[in-house]
Design a protein around this motif. Structure first.
Motif, PDB file in Angstrom:
ATOM      1  N   THR B  52       0.908  -0.881  -0.079  1.00  0.00           N
ATOM      2  CA  THR B  52      -0.013   0.254  -0.360  1.00  0.00           C
ATOM      3  C   THR B  52       0.625   1.752  -0.306  1.00  0.00           C
ATOM      4  N   THR B  53       1.416   0.943   1.177  1.00  0.00           N
ATOM      5  CA  THR B  53       3.044   2.653   0.972  1.00  0.00           C
ATOM      6  C   THR B  53       3.273   2.765  -0.835  1.00  0.00           C
ATOM      7  N   VAL B  56       1.309   4.481  -2.927  1.00  0.00           N
ATOM      8  CA  VAL B  56       0.789   5.636  -2.616  1.00  0.00           C
ATOM      9  C   VAL B  56       1.802   6.684  -3.179  1.00  0.00           C
ATOM     10  N   THR B  59       2.320   7.334  -6.856  1.00  0.00           N
ATOM     11  CA  THR B  59       1.496   8.075  -7.377  1.00  0.00           C
ATOM     12  C   THR B  59       1.842   9.425  -7.274  1.00  0.00           C
ATOM     13  N   PHE B  61       2.952  11.261  -4.160  1.00  0.00           N
ATOM     14  CA  PHE B  61       3.246  11.853  -3.166  1.00  0.00           C
ATOM     15  C   PHE B  61       3.963  11.205  -2.061  1.00  0.00           C
ATOM     16  N   LEU B  63       4.507  10.714   1.580  1.00  0.00           N
ATOM     17  CA  LEU B  63       3.576   9.938   2.417  1.00  0.00           C
ATOM     18  C   LEU B  63       5.057  10.436   3.838  1.00  0.00           C
ATOM     19  N   GLY B  64       3.881  10.262   4.550  1.00  0.00           N
ATOM     20  CA  GLY B  64       4.016  10.863   6.470  1.00  0.00           C
ATOM     21  C   GLY B  64       5.561   9.891   6.677  1.00  0.00           C
ATOM     22  N   ASP B  66       5.548   8.619   9.559  1.00  0.00           N
ATOM     23  CA  ASP B  66       4.802   7.977  10.095  1.00  0.00           C
ATOM     24  C   ASP B  66       4.556   6.149   9.043  1.00  0.00           C
ATOM     25  N   VAL B  67       3.865   6.582   7.957  1.00  0.00           N
ATOM     26  CA  VAL B  67       3.799   5.564   7.155  1.00  0.00           C
ATOM     27  C   VAL B  67       4.932   5.135   6.890  1.00  0.00           C
ATOM     28  N   VAL B 137      -0.151   5.903 -12.964  1.00  0.00           N
ATOM     29  CA  VAL B 137      -0.134   6.812 -14.308  1.00  0.00           C
ATOM     30  C   VAL B 137      -2.074   7.263 -13.612  1.00  0.00           C
ATOM     31  N   VAL B 138      -2.164   6.968 -13.367  1.00  0.00           N
ATOM     32  CA  VAL B 138      -4.366   7.172 -12.552  1.00  0.00           C
ATOM     33  C   VAL B 138      -3.992   8.341 -11.603  1.00  0.00           C
ATOM     34  N   GLY B 139      -3.091   7.888 -10.217  1.00  0.00           N
ATOM     35  CA  GLY B 139      -2.727   8.835  -9.166  1.00  0.00           C
ATOM     36  C   GLY B 139      -3.694   8.742  -8.416  1.00  0.00           C
ATOM     37  N   VAL B 140      -3.775   7.536  -8.010  1.00  0.00           N
ATOM     38  CA  VAL B 140      -4.612   6.826  -7.291  1.00  0.00           C
ATOM     39  C   VAL B 140      -4.111   5.280  -6.623  1.00  0.00           C
ATOM     40  N   ALA B 141      -3.882   4.883  -5.266  1.00  0.00           N
ATOM     41  CA  ALA B 141      -3.175   3.957  -4.922  1.00  0.00           C
ATOM     42  C   ALA B 141      -3.949   2.633  -5.407  1.00  0.00           C
ATOM     43  N   ALA B 142      -3.727   2.064  -6.367  1.00  0.00           N
ATOM     44  CA  ALA B 142      -4.633   1.453  -7.709  1.00  0.00           C
ATOM     45  C   ALA B 142      -5.666   0.119  -7.179  1.00  0.00           C
TER      46      ALA B 142
END
Lengths: 275, 267
Positions: B52-53, B56, B59, B61, B63-64, B66-67, B137-142
């Motif tokens: 998941t990390t 993200v 995309t 972004f 990440l913080g 913490d993640v 490509v889409v800009g969201v965790a697919a």
């Protein structure tokens, strides 16, 4: 020799097949993901970064929603029992990006807790603590911009001349985010209109006005800011505003050339519109 | 009950975790909060799912911390200790696909002629990489858009809604479609844990001398190609696709299988 040729052919064929199927899957997957991303009218928790980035950043852990429902203040004053939280986690059928937090003001609005329990718990950065903090670095919920309330004049009974200030009184930023504008009721000639006006520099989009509204469907409602605001564009300069005028102090003349500029403005503006 | 030991232990672990996560929302417990995507243990220690990390991050972004720290903790744990144990000891979908698999055997759907083998087991690795590309490509965790794992977990914590359809779909696919179709062929999360856990210490060990070649282990194993050494060699199951579920150990009547610690010095 023939055997190794066969093997190579088989290898080429299966590789091609794998690549082809991956491409097919990628297209379907991208298309699906892009469609489910498109849920424009969604209100996010306080401190949420711009929607496009929010959808990238949110890791869908639900810590904000859990902090919201379990906050100490979330007790029904009459029954003493816990109330449902403001933030919901989008599930299948909610038609919002699955697993992301959102709220619906007419169900549970945001009560604008001073300690903003939902924001500091966000591990990913989808909720930005700095955007809801003041200069001293203290949390300040008044800085949040979850949305912007809009008044529909035709269904707001205050605009009919009936005295109603439900939204004005429900607003946590009383007389700041919603102000009352007085106007003379020309129909009766002796009464006053008390018209609610949303001040977009103060409204946080909490939705308490929307749930307080007395009409059948709320005449005041919160929309995401990008949907409740327009944009004049940077080519409009307020000549009477010294600061705004600064923007064009070094401006040089630019001749715009497009289809319109072939004609004089007075000509194309007076032209009949072709449908 | 002898041949249920690890099965029961796994169910207890899975259900306990779900209860604790549920309680975090429903009663405000601070033992484990969040979801498998990102959690908080005792309100202090962050955990995050590595795949998941990665999505993200793909995309674009940033990440913080913490993640990132949470993902590191999870990676180290499964890499050094657990292997692919997430899949069989933690993941709630495991209960769904185990049920489908059990029914398959009971309903005689396990025969070769009714097992559609139109997907290869390596498909999951393609999907894993593809998920990262689509995220970029889409800009969201697919994968998170359709992951039955978190849909099921969030369903239990926050309510299912129409998301239950995804769980039913996985169940039907594994029961009537491909045997071990989801966990063993498609799931990119499982693929990521296969990669992470490939060198872990906890391993199933096989004793060729004790084996009577009854093949019970291969019948229950959801990734039975990893048991290629059964009745052939006395070596450990070192394939990263082994989920360390221990079901083979449970069903073995000859004590030919058991958990052991990998010995890197021994050939």
């Amino acid at each position: 020799m023939a055997d190794s040729n066969n093997n190579r052919r088989k290898f080429m064929a299966t590789t091609l097949q794998s690549v082809g199927l991956t491409a097919l899957g990628g297209l379907l997957w991208s298309g699906y993901s892009d469609e489910v991303k498109a849920s424009p009218l969604v209100l996010r928790p306080p401190g949420a970064i711009a929607e496009e980035d929010f959808l990238k950043a949110c890791i869908k852990c639900g810590l904000c929603a859990e902090a919201c429902v379990n906050r100490d203040s979330n007790i029904d004053r009459e029954t003493g029992k816990a109330r449902p939280g403001t933030l919901k986690m989008a599930k299948g059928g909610d038609h919002r990006m699955i697993g992301t937090p959102f709220f619906i003001p007419t169900e549970v609005p945001c009560y604008m807790c001073e300690d903003i329990p939902c924001v500091p718990v966000c591990p990913s950065g989808a909720l930005d603590q700095a955007s809801v903090s003041n200069e001293k670095g203290e949390l300040d919920i008044d800085k949040s911009r979850m949305g912007l309330a809009v008044v529909h004049k035709e269904s707001c009974i205050a605009f009919w001349g009936i005295q109603c200030d439900a939204c004005y009184r429900a607003c946590p930023l009383l007389d700041e985010a919603i102000t009352l504008e007085y106007a003379k009721n020309e129909r009766t000639g002796k009464h006053a209109f008390l018209l609610p006006v949303v001040q977009s520099d103060a409204c946080t989009g909490c939705g308490l006005c929307e749930i307080a509204c007395v009409t059948e469907e709320p005449a005041i409602f919160v929309l995401p800011i990008e949907y409740s605001t327009g944009k004049a564009g940077s080519h409009y300069v307020k000549g009477w505003d010294k600061k705004d005028q600064e923007r064009v102090k070094d401006a040089k003349e630019i001749k715009t050339k497009n289809i319109r500029s072939e004609k004089e403005a007075s000509d194309y503006l007076n032209m009949e519109v072709e449908y | 009950m002898k041949n249920m030991k690890y099965l029961l232990l796994r169910r207890v672990t899975q259900v306990t975790l779900l209860v604790l996560y549920f309680g975090a929302n429903a009663y405000g417990w601070h033992i484990v909060e969040g979801t498998f995507g990102s959690s908080l243990v005792f309100g202090v220690i962050p955990l995050a799912d590595p795949y998941t990390t990665l999505q993200v991050l793909a995309t674009g972004f940033v990440l913080g911390a913490d993640v990132l720290l949470g993902a590191l903790i999870i990676i180290l744990f499964y890499m050094i200790v657990g292997g692919r144990a997430f899949c069989s000891w933690v993941c709630p979908i495991n209960m769904v696909t185990d049920l489908a698999n059990w029914l398959r055997r009971k309903l005689d759907l396990d025969k070769e002629e009714v097992n559609y083998r139109f997907i290869k087991r390596r498909a999951r690795y393609w999907i894993m990489v593809l998920g990262l590309i689509v995220s970029a490509v889409v800009g969201v965790a697919a994968f998170e858009v359709l992951s039955p794992i978190t849909i099921m977990q969030r369903g239990i914590i926050f309510g299912f809604g129409a998301g239950i359809a995804v769980i039913v779909a996985i169940f039907l696919f594994d029961l009537f479609g491909v045997k071990n179709g989801w966990c063993g062929h498609l799931c990119p999360l499982g693929a990521s844990y296969s990669v992470i856990g490939a060198v872990s210490l906890i391993r199933v060990d096989h004793d060729h001398e004790a084996c009577t070649n009854c093949m019970k282990c291969k019948i229950v194993c959801p990734e039975n190609h990893v048991l290629y050494m059964v009745n052939k060699e006395s070596i450990m199951v070192t394939d990263g696709e082994c989920t360390n579920c221990g079901r083979c150990i449970d069903v073995c009547d000859d004590d030919a299988l058991g958990f052991s610690i990998r010995n890197f010095t021994k050939k």
